[in-house]
Scaffold this motif. Structure first.
Motif, PDB file in Angstrom:
ATOM      1  N   TRP A   1      42.355  -6.188  75.025  1.00 16.88           N
ATOM      2  CA  TRP A   1      40.975  -5.719  74.857  1.00 16.88           C
ATOM      3  C   TRP A   1      40.138  -6.785  74.161  1.00 16.88           C
ATOM      4  CZ3 TRP A   1      37.755  -4.723  70.681  1.00 16.88           C
ATOM      5  CH2 TRP A   1      36.602  -4.006  70.959  1.00 16.88           C
ATOM      6  N   GLY A   2      40.694  -7.424  73.140  1.00 12.27           N
ATOM      7  CA  GLY A   2      39.964  -8.458  72.401  1.00 12.27           C
ATOM      8  C   GLY A   2      39.625  -9.660  73.271  1.00 12.27           C
ATOM      9  N   SER A   3      40.560 -10.073  74.138  1.00 15.38           N
ATOM     10  CA  SER A   3      40.278 -11.222  74.995  1.00 15.38           C
ATOM     11  C   SER A   3      39.214 -10.865  76.032  1.00 15.38           C
ATOM     12  CB  SER A   3      41.549 -11.723  75.677  1.00 15.38           C
ATOM     13  OG  SER A   3      42.022 -10.773  76.599  1.00 15.38           O
ATOM     14  N   GLN A   4      39.206  -9.627  76.502  1.00 13.39           N
ATOM     15  CA  GLN A   4      38.161  -9.189  77.430  1.00 13.39           C
ATOM     16  C   GLN A   4      36.793  -9.205  76.745  1.00 13.39           C
ATOM     17  OE1 GLN A   4      39.000  -5.434  79.326  1.00 13.39           O
ATOM     18  NE2 GLN A   4      41.060  -6.058  79.905  1.00 13.39           N
ATOM     19  N   GLN A   5      36.741  -8.723  75.502  1.00 13.53           N
ATOM     20  CA  GLN A   5      35.483  -8.716  74.757  1.00 13.53           C
ATOM     21  C   GLN A   5      34.975 -10.138  74.523  1.00 13.53           C
ATOM     22  OE1 GLN A   5      34.815  -5.403  75.354  1.00 13.53           O
ATOM     23  NE2 GLN A   5      33.574  -5.748  73.542  1.00 13.53           N
ATOM     24  N   THR A   6      35.878 -11.037  74.125  1.00 13.38           N
ATOM     25  CA  THR A   6      35.505 -12.433  73.892  1.00 13.38           C
ATOM     26  C   THR A   6      34.947 -13.052  75.160  1.00 13.38           C
ATOM     27  OG1 THR A   6      37.298 -12.594  72.279  1.00 13.38           O
ATOM     28  CG2 THR A   6      36.367 -14.661  73.092  1.00 13.38           C
ATOM     29  N   ARG A   7      35.594 -12.769  76.303  1.00 14.54           N
ATOM     30  CA  ARG A   7      35.121 -13.300  77.577  1.00 14.54           C
ATOM     31  C   ARG A   7      33.728 -12.788  77.904  1.00 14.54           C
ATOM     32  NH1 ARG A   7      36.313 -10.570  82.104  1.00 14.54           N
ATOM     33  NH2 ARG A   7      35.397 -11.491  83.936  1.00 14.54           N
ATOM     34  N   MET A   8      33.485 -11.513  77.690  1.00  9.91           N
ATOM     35  CA  MET A   8      32.174 -10.937  77.988  1.00  9.91           C
ATOM     36  C   MET A   8      31.097 -11.492  77.057  1.00  9.91           C
ATOM     37  SD  MET A   8      32.148  -9.313  80.520  1.00  9.91           S
ATOM     38  CE  MET A   8      33.163  -8.782  81.767  1.00  9.91           C
ATOM     39  N   ASP A   9      31.444 -11.671  75.784  1.00  5.39           N
ATOM     40  CA  ASP A   9      30.481 -12.244  74.833  1.00  5.39           C
ATOM     41  C   ASP A   9      30.091 -13.662  75.249  1.00  5.39           C
ATOM     42  OD1 ASP A   9      30.567  -9.925  73.387  1.00  5.39           O
ATOM     43  OD2 ASP A   9      31.974 -10.692  71.872  1.00  5.39           O
ATOM     44  N   LYS A  10      31.084 -14.460  75.678  1.00  2.92           N
ATOM     45  CA  LYS A  10      30.797 -15.831  76.108  1.00  2.92           C
ATOM     46  C   LYS A  10      29.954 -15.845  77.375  1.00  2.92           C
ATOM     47  CE  LYS A  10      34.664 -18.175  73.975  1.00  2.92           C
ATOM     48  NZ  LYS A  10      35.880 -18.964  74.161  1.00  2.92           N
ATOM     49  N   LYS A  11      30.206 -14.886  78.283  1.00  4.12           N
ATOM     50  CA  LYS A  11      29.399 -14.803  79.506  1.00  4.12           C
ATOM     51  C   LYS A  11      27.945 -14.472  79.172  1.00  4.12           C
ATOM     52  CE  LYS A  11      30.886 -12.646  83.237  1.00  4.12           C
ATOM     53  NZ  LYS A  11      30.937 -13.545  84.387  1.00  4.12           N
ATOM     54  N   ASN A  12      27.748 -13.526  78.258  1.00 11.74           N
ATOM     55  CA  ASN A  12      26.382 -13.144  77.856  1.00 11.74           C
ATOM     56  C   ASN A  12      25.677 -14.310  77.176  1.00 11.74           C
ATOM     57  OD1 ASN A  12      26.454 -10.568  78.877  1.00 11.74           O
ATOM     58  ND2 ASN A  12      27.341  -9.708  77.012  1.00 11.74           N
ATOM     59  N   GLN A  13      26.410 -15.032  76.334  1.00 12.77           N
ATOM     60  CA  GLN A  13      25.831 -16.174  75.632  1.00 12.77           C
ATOM     61  C   GLN A  13      25.433 -17.265  76.630  1.00 12.77           C
ATOM     62  OE1 GLN A  13      28.512 -17.909  72.820  1.00 12.77           O
ATOM     63  NE2 GLN A  13      26.946 -19.176  71.861  1.00 12.77           N
TER      64      GLN A  13
END
Length: 133
Positions: free
Chosen positions: A107-119
């Motif tokens: 779950w944490g790696s998915q969140q990190t990936r989504m945050d980087k995509k948004n950034q």
């Protein structure tokens, strides 16, 4: 897991090596032809079956492994090299790759990936035309 090959299961024939060799080339038989019958060997049935279906040009349709060694000028060195190559082939076939188990990203790696995509998306949106209102 290494399978042992017995000397009486291998037929080694001395032949003339190909290529340049000077005055001795037509007189001395230094190359080695190794023949190994898979079906008549003492290997396990599973390994025999895997060897017979292995995609290698050194294995004939009759189930005989044929290896030619001629790198050295010495008959004994070529004999040793042919036996080593046979052993390497059998070890390669005997090795079973570990079965891959499918896993899910955490779950944490998915969140990190989504945050980087948004950034990254926000950085790209800043590259647009500047509007003065």
């Amino acid at each position: 897991m290494s399978q042992l090959i017995y000397e009486d299961e291998v037929i080694i024939t001395a032949i003339r090596a190909q290529g340049a060799g000077g005055q001795n080339v037509n007189k001395v038989s230094n190359a080695v032809h190794l023949r190994f019958d898979i079906r008549a060997s003492s290997l396990s049935d599973e390994l025999k079956n895997r060897l017979l279906h292995w995609p290698d040009q050194r294995i004939s349709k009759d189930g005989i492994i044929i290896i030619k060694a001629q790198a050295s000028r010495s008959l004994e060195a070529n004999r040793y090299e042919a036996l080593q190559r046979l052993q390497a082939l059998i070890d390669q076939v005997a090795h079973k790759p570990k079965a891959r188990r499918a896993t899910k990203p955490s779950w944490g790696s998915q969140q990190t990936r989504m945050d980087k995509k948004n950034q990254r998306g926000s950085i790209k949106s800043l590259r647009g035309k500047v509007r003065l209102d």
